[in-house]
Design a protein around this motif. Structure first.
Motif, mmCIF file in Angstrom:
data_model
loop_
_atom_site.group_PDB
_atom_site.id
_atom_site.type_symbol
_atom_site.label_atom_id
_atom_site.label_comp_id
_atom_site.label_asym_id
_atom_site.label_seq_id
_atom_site.Cartn_x
_atom_site.Cartn_y
_atom_site.Cartn_z
ATOM 1 N N CYS A 77 0.810 -1.231 0.000
ATOM 2 C CA CYS A 77 0.000 0.000 0.000
ATOM 3 C C CYS A 77 0.833 1.265 0.000
ATOM 4 O O CYS A 77 0.333 2.336 -0.357
ATOM 5 C CB CYS A 77 -0.969 0.009 1.176
ATOM 6 S SG CYS A 77 -0.194 0.159 2.798
ATOM 7 N N GLY A 83 -5.364 3.587 -1.786
ATOM 8 C CA GLY A 83 -6.406 3.641 -0.777
ATOM 9 C C GLY A 83 -7.172 4.950 -0.794
ATOM 10 O O GLY A 83 -8.401 4.982 -0.663
ATOM 11 N N TYR A 113 -7.392 3.705 5.697
ATOM 12 C CA TYR A 113 -7.326 2.274 5.973
ATOM 13 C C TYR A 113 -7.916 1.952 7.350
ATOM 14 O O TYR A 113 -7.686 2.678 8.316
ATOM 15 C CB TYR A 113 -5.878 1.773 5.907
ATOM 16 C CG TYR A 113 -5.298 1.869 4.520
ATOM 17 C CD1 TYR A 113 -5.574 0.903 3.559
ATOM 18 C CD2 TYR A 113 -4.488 2.935 4.154
ATOM 19 C CE1 TYR A 113 -5.052 0.985 2.276
ATOM 20 C CE2 TYR A 113 -3.966 3.035 2.869
ATOM 21 C CZ TYR A 113 -4.250 2.058 1.938
ATOM 22 O OH TYR A 113 -3.741 2.151 0.676
#
Length: 127
Positions: A77, A83, A113
């Motif tokens: 990530c 995200g 997240y």
């Protein structure tokens, strides 16, 4: 396609560090570049966040799933660019995994997240 013509010398040198790296050095490498990563990727026209969002939307649509109900694991990530884009599209349930603590610190600040985990994929803690 990435466009490197608009970036400066320092950004080009930083991007070169990604090209040659031993597995045991990967976490420290990304820790070093974390704070300039977003601006470097923005400068070269990093398409991945948008492309990944399109794939998630297509798969969700094909399966009749609402984006606010899907659960995403974002492997690698980094600073949370994917995200952030997914959140803009309506995804609410995301877990981020990355080998760089510095990248995860930046991703955490973006607040997209549900949880973040510092794991070097392919190692002892393989997920």
């Amino acid at each position: 396609m990435l466009d490197f013509s608009s970036i400066g010398f320092a950004q080009k040198k930083e991007l070169e560090t990604y090209q040659v790296c031993q597995r045991e050095d990967i976490s420290s490498l990304f820790d070093k570049v974390a704070y300039n990563y977003d601006s470097a990727m923005c400068s070269i026209g990093y398409p991945d966040p948008e492309l990944i969002c399109n794939v998630v939307q297509d798969i969700s649509s094909e399966r009749g799933l609402s984006l606010d109900k899907v659960e995403i694991i974002d492997f690698g990530c980094g600073t949370g660019q994917v995200g952030l884009k997914l959140k803009e599209k309506g995804v609410k349930h995301m877990t981020g995994i990355d080998c760089s603590k510095a990248m995860l610190e930046i991703a955490k600040k973006k607040g997209v997240y549900s949880s973040l985990h510092n794991i070097l994929l392919g190692g002892e803690d393989y997920v």
